[in-house]
Design a protein around this motif. Structure first.
Motif, PDB file in Angstrom:
ATOM      1  N   LYS A  52       0.834  -1.206   0.000  1.00  0.00           N
ATOM      2  CA  LYS A  52       0.000   0.000   0.000  1.00  0.00           C
ATOM      3  C   LYS A  52       0.863   1.249   0.000  1.00  0.00           C
ATOM      4  CE  LYS A  52      -3.943  -2.115   2.202  1.00  0.00           C
ATOM      5  NZ  LYS A  52      -4.937  -2.056   3.251  1.00  0.00           N
ATOM      6  N   THR A  53       2.013   1.170   0.675  1.00  0.00           N
ATOM      7  CA  THR A  53       2.910   2.322   0.772  1.00  0.00           C
ATOM      8  C   THR A  53       4.343   1.858   0.595  1.00  0.00           C
ATOM      9  OG1 THR A  53       1.421   3.379   2.358  1.00  0.00           O
ATOM     10  CG2 THR A  53       3.662   4.242   2.247  1.00  0.00           C
ATOM     11  N   PHE A  54       5.083   2.568  -0.232  1.00  0.00           N
ATOM     12  CA  PHE A  54       6.527   2.380  -0.382  1.00  0.00           C
ATOM     13  C   PHE A  54       7.118   3.768  -0.304  1.00  0.00           C
ATOM     14  CE2 PHE A  54      10.488   2.457  -2.645  1.00  0.00           C
ATOM     15  CZ  PHE A  54      11.091   1.265  -2.311  1.00  0.00           C
ATOM     16  N   LYS A  55       7.976   4.012   0.699  1.00  0.00           N
ATOM     17  CA  LYS A  55       8.509   5.368   0.855  1.00  0.00           C
ATOM     18  C   LYS A  55       9.887   5.352   1.493  1.00  0.00           C
ATOM     19  CE  LYS A  55       6.203   6.127   5.309  1.00  0.00           C
ATOM     20  NZ  LYS A  55       5.288   6.979   6.053  1.00  0.00           N
ATOM     21  N   TYR A  61      14.250   2.477   3.343  1.00  0.00           N
ATOM     22  CA  TYR A  61      13.066   2.290   2.528  1.00  0.00           C
ATOM     23  C   TYR A  61      12.070   1.611   3.461  1.00  0.00           C
ATOM     24  CZ  TYR A  61      15.195   3.336  -2.032  1.00  0.00           C
ATOM     25  OH  TYR A  61      15.779   3.954  -3.113  1.00  0.00           O
ATOM     26  N   GLU A  62      10.822   2.028   3.387  1.00  0.00           N
ATOM     27  CA  GLU A  62       9.793   1.480   4.266  1.00  0.00           C
ATOM     28  C   GLU A  62       8.583   1.076   3.441  1.00  0.00           C
ATOM     29  OE1 GLU A  62       7.030   2.865   8.067  1.00  0.00           O
ATOM     30  OE2 GLU A  62       8.182   4.370   6.974  1.00  0.00           O
ATOM     31  N   ILE A  63       7.989  -0.060   3.807  1.00  0.00           N
ATOM     32  CA  ILE A  63       6.757  -0.498   3.139  1.00  0.00           C
ATOM     33  C   ILE A  63       5.669  -0.782   4.171  1.00  0.00           C
ATOM     34  CG2 ILE A  63       7.935  -1.543   1.160  1.00  0.00           C
ATOM     35  CD1 ILE A  63       6.909  -4.300   2.550  1.00  0.00           C
ATOM     36  N   TYR A  64       4.446  -0.624   3.713  1.00  0.00           N
ATOM     37  CA  TYR A  64       3.266  -1.122   4.414  1.00  0.00           C
ATOM     38  C   TYR A  64       2.583  -2.029   3.408  1.00  0.00           C
ATOM     39  CZ  TYR A  64       3.833   2.576   7.887  1.00  0.00           C
ATOM     40  OH  TYR A  64       4.325   3.394   8.875  1.00  0.00           O
ATOM     41  N   GLY A  65       2.421  -3.287   3.773  1.00  0.00           N
ATOM     42  CA  GLY A  65       1.798  -4.244   2.870  1.00  0.00           C
ATOM     43  C   GLY A  65       1.509  -5.531   3.605  1.00  0.00           C
ATOM     44  N   TYR A  66       1.684  -6.654   2.906  1.00  0.00           N
ATOM     45  CA  TYR A  66       1.378  -7.963   3.468  1.00  0.00           C
ATOM     46  C   TYR A  66       2.497  -8.946   3.155  1.00  0.00           C
ATOM     47  CZ  TYR A  66      -3.284  -6.172   4.302  1.00  0.00           C
ATOM     48  OH  TYR A  66      -4.341  -5.417   4.755  1.00  0.00           O
ATOM     49  N   THR A  67       2.658  -9.917   4.056  1.00  0.00           N
ATOM     50  CA  THR A  67       3.614 -10.998   3.822  1.00  0.00           C
ATOM     51  C   THR A  67       3.005 -12.003   2.851  1.00  0.00           C
ATOM     52  OG1 THR A  67       2.762 -12.390   5.585  1.00  0.00           O
ATOM     53  CG2 THR A  67       4.482 -10.805   6.200  1.00  0.00           C
ATOM     54  N   LYS A  68       3.801 -12.984   2.446  1.00  0.00           N
ATOM     55  CA  LYS A  68       3.276 -14.029   1.560  1.00  0.00           C
ATOM     56  C   LYS A  68       2.199 -14.853   2.257  1.00  0.00           C
ATOM     57  CE  LYS A  68       7.218 -16.959   2.645  1.00  0.00           C
ATOM     58  NZ  LYS A  68       8.433 -17.529   2.137  1.00  0.00           N
ATOM     59  N   ASP A  69       2.158 -14.791   3.610  1.00  0.00           N
ATOM     60  CA  ASP A  69       1.135 -15.481   4.398  1.00  0.00           C
ATOM     61  C   ASP A  69      -0.072 -14.585   4.670  1.00  0.00           C
ATOM     62  OD1 ASP A  69       2.856 -17.708   4.564  1.00  0.00           O
ATOM     63  OD2 ASP A  69       3.813 -16.905   6.361  1.00  0.00           O
ATOM     64  N   ASN A  70      -0.124 -13.443   3.982  1.00  0.00           N
ATOM     65  CA  ASN A  70      -1.222 -12.488   4.076  1.00  0.00           C
ATOM     66  C   ASN A  70      -1.352 -11.831   5.459  1.00  0.00           C
ATOM     67  OD1 ASN A  70      -3.009 -11.166   2.365  1.00  0.00           O
ATOM     68  ND2 ASN A  70      -4.755 -12.254   3.212  1.00  0.00           N
ATOM     69  N   LYS A  71      -0.210 -11.643   6.136  1.00  0.00           N
ATOM     70  CA  LYS A  71      -0.199 -10.929   7.411  1.00  0.00           C
ATOM     71  C   LYS A  71       0.241  -9.497   7.153  1.00  0.00           C
ATOM     72  CE  LYS A  71       0.794 -14.993  10.163  1.00  0.00           C
ATOM     73  NZ  LYS A  71       1.732 -15.651  11.050  1.00  0.00           N
ATOM     74  N   ALA A  73       2.150  -6.123   7.313  1.00  0.00           N
ATOM     75  CA  ALA A  73       3.577  -5.922   7.551  1.00  0.00           C
ATOM     76  C   ALA A  73       3.964  -4.454   7.394  1.00  0.00           C
ATOM     77  CB  ALA A  73       4.392  -6.769   6.583  1.00  0.00           C
ATOM     78  N   GLU A  74       4.741  -3.978   8.345  1.00  0.00           N
ATOM     79  CA  GLU A  74       5.430  -2.687   8.238  1.00  0.00           C
ATOM     80  C   GLU A  74       6.900  -3.045   8.329  1.00  0.00           C
ATOM     81  OE1 GLU A  74       6.112   1.517  10.638  1.00  0.00           O
ATOM     82  OE2 GLU A  74       4.610   0.115  11.369  1.00  0.00           O
ATOM     83  N   VAL A  75       7.647  -2.787   7.253  1.00  0.00           N
ATOM     84  CA  VAL A  75       9.024  -3.262   7.183  1.00  0.00           C
ATOM     85  C   VAL A  75       9.954  -2.135   6.744  1.00  0.00           C
ATOM     86  CG1 VAL A  75      10.554  -5.050   6.250  1.00  0.00           C
ATOM     87  CG2 VAL A  75       8.107  -5.523   6.488  1.00  0.00           C
ATOM     88  N   TYR A  76      11.099  -2.035   7.438  1.00  0.00           N
ATOM     89  CA  TYR A  76      12.149  -1.073   7.106  1.00  0.00           C
ATOM     90  C   TYR A  76      13.319  -1.845   6.516  1.00  0.00           C
ATOM     91  CZ  TYR A  76       9.646   2.177  10.156  1.00  0.00           C
ATOM     92  OH  TYR A  76       8.696   2.990  10.727  1.00  0.00           O
ATOM     93  N   PHE A  77      13.840  -1.360   5.407  1.00  0.00           N
ATOM     94  CA  PHE A  77      14.924  -2.027   4.695  1.00  0.00           C
ATOM     95  C   PHE A  77      16.157  -1.131   4.603  1.00  0.00           C
ATOM     96  CE2 PHE A  77      10.950  -3.616   2.968  1.00  0.00           C
ATOM     97  CZ  PHE A  77      11.149  -4.986   2.919  1.00  0.00           C
ATOM     98  N   ASN A  78      17.330  -1.774   4.645  1.00  0.00           N
ATOM     99  CA  ASN A  78      18.569  -1.073   4.343  1.00  0.00           C
ATOM    100  C   ASN A  78      18.525  -0.765   2.848  1.00  0.00           C
ATOM    101  OD1 ASN A  78      21.308  -0.821   3.253  1.00  0.00           O
ATOM    102  ND2 ASN A  78      21.981  -1.323   5.318  1.00  0.00           N
ATOM    103  N   PRO A  79      18.614   0.512   2.455  1.00  0.00           N
ATOM    104  CA  PRO A  79      18.469   0.866   1.045  1.00  0.00           C
ATOM    105  C   PRO A  79      19.687   0.540   0.185  1.00  0.00           C
ATOM    106  CG  PRO A  79      18.917   2.808   2.337  1.00  0.00           C
ATOM    107  CD  PRO A  79      18.749   1.682   3.308  1.00  0.00           C
ATOM    108  N   VAL A  80      20.784   0.145   0.812  1.00  0.00           N
ATOM    109  CA  VAL A  80      21.983  -0.217   0.054  1.00  0.00           C
ATOM    110  C   VAL A  80      21.987  -1.713  -0.233  1.00  0.00           C
ATOM    111  CG1 VAL A  80      24.514  -0.240   0.074  1.00  0.00           C
ATOM    112  CG2 VAL A  80      23.276   1.705   1.041  1.00  0.00           C
ATOM    113  N   THR A  81      21.680  -2.522   0.798  1.00  0.00           N
ATOM    114  CA  THR A  81      21.736  -3.978   0.652  1.00  0.00           C
ATOM    115  C   THR A  81      20.373  -4.629   0.437  1.00  0.00           C
ATOM    116  OG1 THR A  81      21.451  -4.377   3.022  1.00  0.00           O
ATOM    117  CG2 THR A  81      23.721  -4.035   2.219  1.00  0.00           C
TER     118      THR A  81
END
Length: 90
Positions: A52-55, A61-71, A73-81
């Protein structure tokens, strides 16, 4: 003077909350980051869906969405790796 002191007190109370909300994902400059398109592709490869959100949040980098198990998820990622730095899964 009272306004100044009240401002300092408010800042000292709110600063830790703001710092907790977004982790430090990298200290690398933005020219070293993956492009947003490359990161979105990596997120999809990792199984995240219905994004729903990628910012950019701070140094992440941060996302709001769902896991492959449909849960949810709010996830923060290292933007380099592309590594997950922090994940909140419901």
């Amino acid at each position: 003077m009272k306004t100044f002191v009240a401002g300092l007190v408010a800042a000292s109370v709110l600063a830790p909350v703001a710092a907790f909300a977004s982790p430090a994902c990298t200290s690398e400059p933005k020219d070293k980051w993956m492009s947003e398109q490359a990161m979105q592709a990596k997120v999809a490869e990792m199984g995240y869906q219905k994004i729903k959100t990628f910012k950019v949040t701070g140094s992440c980098y941060e996302i709001y969405g769902y896991t492959k198990d449909n849960k949810k998820a709010e996830v923060y990622f290292n933007p380099v790796t592309g590594a997950v730095v922090k994940a909140e899964i419901d």
